[in-house]
Design a protein around this motif. Sequence first.
Motif: not given
Length: 256
Positions: A29-30, A32-34, A36, A80-81
């Motif tokens: 998750r982390d 993917r967010r970084e 993006t 969402e991700e």
Amino acid sequence: MGELVRVEVEGGVHKVTLNRPDVMNALNRDLRRELTAALTVGHSARVIVLTGAGRGFCSGQDLSDATGLDDAGFERTLNEEYVPMICAITEAPVPVIAAVNGVAAGAGANLALACDLVIAAESAVFIQAFTRIGLIPDAGGTSFLPRRVGLQRAMGAALLAEPVSARQAESWGMIWEAAPDDRFAEVVATRAAKLAAGPTGAYAALKQALRGAFDQPLEAQLAVEARLQGQCGASEDFREGVAAFLEKRAPRFTGA
């Protein structure tokens, strides 16, 4: 950016490196967010290069990270991700190069295929590994793969989940180029520099036209071409390109 994604900017090239080499840059998750966020920041550059640290490009979803992957969470996690991450590539107004330095598996393979230009080291392989764990291709794979290689090859790659070598991927049209390992970095750098010096406005219009071409009939596509060509024809880059041609010199594009 955080520790999971490295960003280097030089000469208009926005290089984004997935930085979990101990797990072949598996996507949690982390990360993917970084990723993006890093890709979105790169929209203001002239070209984005996406690659992986260590011996792999990206091994796909980190199966040890159960966050959002329970029975009810798959769809939410993808929406969402994964969707924002893929759209940060496909909607970028600048060219995006996937520099596939090693294994690209599962969502990692489709992360590469989302990019505008895929350059792989000869030793790299692409694996649609989803059916090995009872899933279907995601991260855009059901769209990108058949459009690049046709239905039969896409079916074979997805159903059998067998590795596709970089050379085979090149021959199928899955990727643009398979480069010898010892020249891989040089080839990527040369391609990136060429695009960074190019007419970024025309590149943005070109991406818009080509990525939408499968979704509408010829008449509508001709109208898109006319509209976008009108925009390009009114640009400073077009005037500079014509002047450089007539003066027999290299153009100096500014993106205006």
